[in-house]
Design a protein around this motif. Structure first.
Motif, PDB file in Angstrom:
ATOM      1  N   MET A  80       0.842  -1.217   0.000  1.00 29.85           N
ATOM      2  CA  MET A  80       0.000   0.000   0.000  1.00 29.85           C
ATOM      3  C   MET A  80       0.871   1.259   0.000  1.00 29.85           C
ATOM      4  SD  MET A  80      -1.431   0.241   3.884  1.00 29.85           S
ATOM      5  CE  MET A  80      -0.380   0.985   5.137  1.00 29.85           C
ATOM      6  N   LEU A  81       2.025   1.194   0.647  1.00 35.93           N
ATOM      7  CA  LEU A  81       2.893   2.372   0.685  1.00 35.93           C
ATOM      8  C   LEU A  81       3.434   2.682  -0.705  1.00 35.93           C
ATOM      9  CD1 LEU A  81       4.715   1.551   4.034  1.00 35.93           C
ATOM     10  CD2 LEU A  81       3.197   3.498   3.637  1.00 35.93           C
ATOM     11  N   ILE A  82       3.810   1.657  -1.439  1.00 37.96           N
ATOM     12  CA  ILE A  82       4.329   1.877  -2.785  1.00 37.96           C
ATOM     13  C   ILE A  82       3.232   2.419  -3.702  1.00 37.96           C
ATOM     14  CG2 ILE A  82       5.189   0.692  -4.854  1.00 37.96           C
ATOM     15  CD1 ILE A  82       6.793  -1.145  -2.991  1.00 37.96           C
ATOM     16  N   GLU A  83       2.029   1.840  -3.589  1.00 39.39           N
ATOM     17  CA  GLU A  83       0.920   2.336  -4.429  1.00 39.39           C
ATOM     18  C   GLU A  83       0.641   3.801  -4.132  1.00 39.39           C
ATOM     19  OE1 GLU A  83      -0.497   1.053  -7.094  1.00 39.39           O
ATOM     20  OE2 GLU A  83       0.820  -0.676  -6.782  1.00 39.39           O
ATOM     21  N   HIS A  84       0.692   4.148  -2.863  1.00 32.14           N
ATOM     22  CA  HIS A  84       0.436   5.538  -2.486  1.00 32.14           C
ATOM     23  C   HIS A  84       1.527   6.445  -3.047  1.00 32.14           C
ATOM     24  CE1 HIS A  84      -1.131   8.887  -0.331  1.00 32.14           C
ATOM     25  NE2 HIS A  84      -0.146   8.951   0.568  1.00 32.14           N
ATOM     26  N   LEU A  85       2.731   5.951  -3.034  1.00 33.06           N
ATOM     27  CA  LEU A  85       3.866   6.704  -3.581  1.00 33.06           C
ATOM     28  C   LEU A  85       3.629   6.989  -5.066  1.00 33.06           C
ATOM     29  CD1 LEU A  85       6.642   7.514  -2.260  1.00 33.06           C
ATOM     30  CD2 LEU A  85       7.605   5.524  -3.380  1.00 33.06           C
ATOM     31  N   GLU A  88       1.022   9.579  -5.562  1.00 37.15           N
ATOM     32  CA  GLU A  88       1.515  10.915  -5.220  1.00 37.15           C
ATOM     33  C   GLU A  88       2.472  11.472  -6.270  1.00 37.15           C
ATOM     34  OE1 GLU A  88       0.855  12.723  -1.860  1.00 37.15           O
ATOM     35  OE2 GLU A  88      -0.823  11.541  -2.631  1.00 37.15           O
ATOM     36  N   GLY A  89       2.695  10.689  -7.320  1.00 34.90           N
ATOM     37  CA  GLY A  89       3.466  11.200  -8.444  1.00 34.90           C
ATOM     38  C   GLY A  89       4.973  11.012  -8.336  1.00 34.90           C
ATOM     39  N   TRP A  90       5.382  10.077  -7.520  1.00 33.73           N
ATOM     40  CA  TRP A  90       6.814   9.852  -7.352  1.00 33.73           C
ATOM     41  C   TRP A  90       7.399   8.960  -8.433  1.00 33.73           C
ATOM     42  CZ3 TRP A  90      10.256   9.692  -2.705  1.00 33.73           C
ATOM     43  CH2 TRP A  90       9.909  10.707  -1.799  1.00 33.73           C
ATOM     44  N   ALA A  93       9.872   9.682 -11.886  1.00 34.21           N
ATOM     45  CA  ALA A  93      10.468  11.016 -11.952  1.00 34.21           C
ATOM     46  C   ALA A  93      10.608  11.615 -10.565  1.00 34.21           C
ATOM     47  CB  ALA A  93       9.598  11.915 -12.817  1.00 34.21           C
ATOM     48  N   ARG A  94      11.575  11.165  -9.857  1.00 40.29           N
ATOM     49  CA  ARG A  94      11.717  11.680  -8.506  1.00 40.29           C
ATOM     50  C   ARG A  94      12.404  13.035  -8.524  1.00 40.29           C
ATOM     51  NH1 ARG A  94      15.321  10.736  -3.574  1.00 40.29           N
ATOM     52  NH2 ARG A  94      14.044  11.805  -2.055  1.00 40.29           N
ATOM     53  N   ASP A  95      11.719  13.980  -7.972  1.00 42.87           N
ATOM     54  CA  ASP A  95      12.259  15.324  -7.895  1.00 42.87           C
ATOM     55  C   ASP A  95      12.277  15.709  -6.419  1.00 42.87           C
ATOM     56  OD1 ASP A  95      12.707  17.984  -7.778  1.00 42.87           O
ATOM     57  OD2 ASP A  95      10.964  18.581  -8.976  1.00 42.87           O
ATOM     58  N   PRO A  96      13.443  15.613  -5.812  1.00 44.26           N
ATOM     59  CA  PRO A  96      13.506  15.782  -4.360  1.00 44.26           C
ATOM     60  C   PRO A  96      12.979  17.137  -3.899  1.00 44.26           C
ATOM     61  CG  PRO A  96      15.640  15.104  -5.252  1.00 44.26           C
ATOM     62  CD  PRO A  96      14.758  15.407  -6.405  1.00 44.26           C
ATOM     63  N   ALA A  97      13.052  18.140  -4.796  1.00 40.54           N
ATOM     64  CA  ALA A  97      12.579  19.458  -4.398  1.00 40.54           C
ATOM     65  C   ALA A  97      11.061  19.455  -4.234  1.00 40.54           C
ATOM     66  CB  ALA A  97      12.981  20.479  -5.448  1.00 40.54           C
ATOM     67  N   ARG A  98      10.397  18.684  -5.095  1.00 38.02           N
ATOM     68  CA  ARG A  98       8.943  18.653  -5.054  1.00 38.02           C
ATOM     69  C   ARG A  98       8.430  17.554  -4.126  1.00 38.02           C
ATOM     70  NH1 ARG A  98       5.277  17.562  -9.174  1.00 38.02           N
ATOM     71  NH2 ARG A  98       6.901  16.339 -10.144  1.00 38.02           N
ATOM     72  N   HIS A  99       9.097  16.413  -4.200  1.00 40.20           N
ATOM     73  CA  HIS A  99       8.612  15.253  -3.458  1.00 40.20           C
ATOM     74  C   HIS A  99       9.506  14.912  -2.291  1.00 40.20           C
ATOM     75  CE1 HIS A  99       5.808  14.645  -6.662  1.00 40.20           C
ATOM     76  NE2 HIS A  99       6.779  14.511  -7.542  1.00 40.20           N
ATOM     77  N   THR A 100       9.218  15.471  -1.163  1.00 35.73           N
ATOM     78  CA  THR A 100       9.839  14.945   0.046  1.00 35.73           C
ATOM     79  C   THR A 100       8.681  14.720   0.995  1.00 35.73           C
ATOM     80  OG1 THR A 100      10.201  17.204   0.740  1.00 35.73           O
ATOM     81  CG2 THR A 100      12.125  16.030  -0.083  1.00 35.73           C
ATOM     82  N   ILE A 101       8.774  13.642   1.726  1.00 36.47           N
ATOM     83  CA  ILE A 101       7.705  13.373   2.677  1.00 36.47           C
ATOM     84  C   ILE A 101       8.042  14.158   3.931  1.00 36.47           C
ATOM     85  CG2 ILE A 101       6.489  11.574   3.946  1.00 36.47           C
ATOM     86  CD1 ILE A 101       7.382   9.575   1.860  1.00 36.47           C
ATOM     87  N   LEU A 140      10.864  -2.912  -6.477  1.00 39.21           N
ATOM     88  CA  LEU A 140      12.050  -2.761  -5.634  1.00 39.21           C
ATOM     89  C   LEU A 140      12.597  -1.337  -5.682  1.00 39.21           C
ATOM     90  CD1 LEU A 140      14.225  -5.987  -6.055  1.00 39.21           C
ATOM     91  CD2 LEU A 140      13.244  -5.074  -3.933  1.00 39.21           C
ATOM     92  N   GLY A 141      12.563  -0.756  -6.877  1.00 38.23           N
ATOM     93  CA  GLY A 141      13.048   0.614  -7.039  1.00 38.23           C
ATOM     94  C   GLY A 141      12.237   1.586  -6.183  1.00 38.23           C
ATOM     95  N   LEU A 142      10.919   1.418  -6.231  1.00 35.75           N
ATOM     96  CA  LEU A 142      10.058   2.308  -5.441  1.00 35.75           C
ATOM     97  C   LEU A 142      10.243   2.074  -3.951  1.00 35.75           C
ATOM     98  CD1 LEU A 142       6.962   1.973  -7.762  1.00 35.75           C
ATOM     99  CD2 LEU A 142       8.145   4.118  -7.237  1.00 35.75           C
ATOM    100  N   TRP A 143      10.412   0.811  -3.617  1.00 34.12           N
ATOM    101  CA  TRP A 143      10.651   0.464  -2.203  1.00 34.12           C
ATOM    102  C   TRP A 143      11.940   1.135  -1.726  1.00 34.12           C
ATOM    103  CZ3 TRP A 143      14.820  -2.566  -0.469  1.00 34.12           C
ATOM    104  CH2 TRP A 143      14.783  -2.911   0.885  1.00 34.12           C
ATOM    105  N   HIS A 144      12.972   1.104  -2.564  1.00 32.31           N
ATOM    106  CA  HIS A 144      14.241   1.762  -2.215  1.00 32.31           C
ATOM    107  C   HIS A 144      14.048   3.255  -1.956  1.00 32.31           C
ATOM    108  CE1 HIS A 144      17.533  -1.029  -2.243  1.00 32.31           C
ATOM    109  NE2 HIS A 144      17.078  -1.619  -3.336  1.00 32.31           N
ATOM    110  N   GLU A 145      13.170   3.873  -2.788  1.00 30.81           N
ATOM    111  CA  GLU A 145      12.892   5.302  -2.603  1.00 30.81           C
ATOM    112  C   GLU A 145      12.315   5.555  -1.214  1.00 30.81           C
ATOM    113  OE1 GLU A 145      12.185   8.039  -5.192  1.00 30.81           O
ATOM    114  OE2 GLU A 145      13.713   7.014  -6.389  1.00 30.81           O
ATOM    115  N   LEU A 146      11.381   4.682  -0.837  1.00 29.20           N
ATOM    116  CA  LEU A 146      10.746   4.839   0.479  1.00 29.20           C
ATOM    117  C   LEU A 146      11.760   4.679   1.605  1.00 29.20           C
ATOM    118  CD1 LEU A 146       7.398   2.833   0.401  1.00 29.20           C
ATOM    119  CD2 LEU A 146       7.693   5.226   1.016  1.00 29.20           C
TER     120      LEU A 146
END
Ligand code: ARG
Length: 490
Positions: A80-85, A88-90, A93-101, A140-146
């Motif tokens: 569920m955390l990955i789906e939510h990610l 949320e548009g992560w 295209a991860r843009d740390p300026a826009r997407h930080t939790i 796995l990539g998205l999980w790593h982001e989290l």
């Protein structure tokens, strides 16, 4: 050398008489261990502070310590955390300026709410877990982001606290994933498992519930999945077998006492803990507010540790602001040492098994058993030594005239015994008591025994300077073993 002369000999001894372990051991120390995509809570704060202090003490005693941060980074919520990610548009295209939790708990709760309310989302989440467990690259990539995003939050807290954990010390639950199958096979081959309700379980002898039913450690769930318990079994196996550790320590809250007792018992039967190995749960109580309940922020919300620590530094800055003889940079340094020292010391000074009340005024009080009291006592001694201008040597003749003088020396010579008791009991509060007693013994001595007064004979002045210097060395070393800094001036 007379007994008193030994006090002067301590001048040249950075260990202040404490011996180095004759048979050094290798400790695996599990501490901090927060959960990914959740805010660290006060339990993790205690674990971080206590674990770091115990690690420092063991190293001082001459042992090898391998820290490992057992992050909760695996399991069903990650679907569920990955789906939510993704929502949320992560994704991609991860843009740390826009997407930080900014708030991990809000992120987690939003995911949970969607999971409970939205069937389609829940379905996606379940499929995503399967993909993740099957090592699907995107999952796995998205999980790593989290994990990376959460670690960033944790590291901000470690940095403020000044504790020694780094990214290299992370051995999260996911790390043990590749070993779980083998661990279960081994338990089965040794005849230690039973199937109960479709799940493969170990029932360590001696553990029952109130009804007298045996309590299980679930090693493989009905659906084939693995959980928290088997991960801890594999953790024991890894650190003793693969890493050659002789002692396993876990700085984890008291509610998990039974879990660890069962893990240790099962590990003995499996042969993963040998006769000469030890495994100890370093349990601790919780931190409560004045009302006896979980501490809250002024606004009534749940406390974020980074904010709590920043508040500690701000409050200390208000105290230090009166010290006009310090320049701005030094004041900021000192405020940090005092604020963080206060939080750590308030935690360490109590018998760790007990709950304690979080009380700003008490932990920052200049008198009483607090870090700032010790820091101030030490800074005062350093100022006396600066004024004296002479550095006493090991050969200085120690002359004891007054009872308070004798009492101080006795206290200083007790250091090796004090350190031994602290380490044997994994009991940092005993070191706090020792340091507090040392500071009060010095203060009684200083009241009765003039050092710099013109009327003090030269021989006595030198002798007293020795005692002052050794007292400062002892306070500084003791505080540093607890992870607390001792400013030169305060
Ligand atoms: N992540 C767990 C929690 O927050 C603590 C893990 C402790 N260590 C362990 N090996 N089980 O409760």
């Amino acid at each position: 050398m007379s007994g008193w002369q030994a006090a002067a000999a301590l001048l040249g001894d950075t260990r202040l008489g404490a011996p180095v372990a004759e048979r050094p051991r290798r400790f695996a120390l599990d501490y901090s261990s927060p959960n990914v995509a959740k805010e660290m809570h006060v339990g993790h704060l205690r674990s971080s502070i206590i674990g770091d202090a115990i690690g420092g003490l063991l190293r001082f005693a001459g042992h090898e310590v391998v820290p490992h941060n057992h992050l909760g980074d695996w399991g069903t919520p990650f679907g569920m955390l990955i789906e939510h990610l993704i929502d949320e548009g992560w994704a991609g295209a991860r843009d740390p300026a826009r997407h930080t939790i900014t708030d991990l708990n809000n992120f987690y709760q939003a995911a949970r709410q969607k999971f409970d309310a939205d069937e389609a989302f829940a379905g996606r989440a379940r499929r995503r877990v399967v993909l993740l467990q099957g090592a699907d690259e995107r999952a796995l990539g998205l999980w790593h982001e989290l994990v990376a995003e959460s670690t960033r939050h944790f590291e901000a807290v470690y940095d403020l606290l000044g504790i020694e954990l780094t990214g290299e010390d992370i051995y999260g639950e996911s790390f043990y994933n590749p070993f779980l199958g083998d661990a279960v096979d081994e338990l089965e081959a040794k005849g230690l498992t039973e199937v109960s309700d479709g799940a493969v379980c170990v029932f360590p002898p001696g553990f029952t519930n109130r009804e007298g039913d045996r309590l299980p450690l679930i090693v493989r769930k009905r659906d084939g999945g693995y959980g928290y318990a088997v991960t801890d079994l594999a953790t024991v196996r890894y650190w003793t077998r693969e890493r050659g550790c002789t002692d396993l320590l876990y700085a984890v809250g008291a509610p998990q006492a039974q879990h660890f007792a069962m893990i240790f018992e099962a590990s003995r039967h499996a042969g993963w803990l040998g006769e000469d190995d030890s495994a100890v749960h370093i349990g601790f109580g919780s931190i409560v507010g004045a009302d006896g309940k979980t501490i809250r922020t002024r606004a009534g919300g749940s406390v974020k540790l980074a904010e709590l620590l920043t508040e500690a530094i701000d409050r200390a800055a208000a105290i230090v602001a009166e010290r006009t003889e310090l320049d701005a940079a030094e004041r900021a340094e000192v405020a940090r040492a005092v604020g963080i020292g206060a939080v750590k010391y308030a935690d360490l000074r109590n018998d760790r098994e007990k709950d304690y009340v979080f009380d700003w005024d008490r932990m920052l009080a200049m008198d009483g058993n607090t870090a700032v009291y010790l820091q101030y006592a030490n800074a005062r001694i350093l100022s006396i030594l600066r004024k004296a201008g002479e550095v006493p040597g090991e050969g200085t003749h120690v002359v004891l005239r007054e009872p308070t003088e004798r009492a101080l020396v006795l206290q200083l010579l007790r250091w090796p015994a004090a350190v031994r008791a602290v380490i044997e009991g994994y009991a940092p509060h005993k070191l706090c008591t020792y340091l507090y007693d040392t500071a009060t013994a010095f203060s009684a001595f200083y009241e009765n025994c003039p050092i710099l007064a013109a009327s003090t004979p030269a021989e006595i002045r030198s002798s007293r300077l020795v005692l002052a210097q050794v007292t400062s060395n002892s306070l500084t070393l003791g505080m540093s073993l607890l992870g607390i800094r001792a400013p030169q001036r305060l």
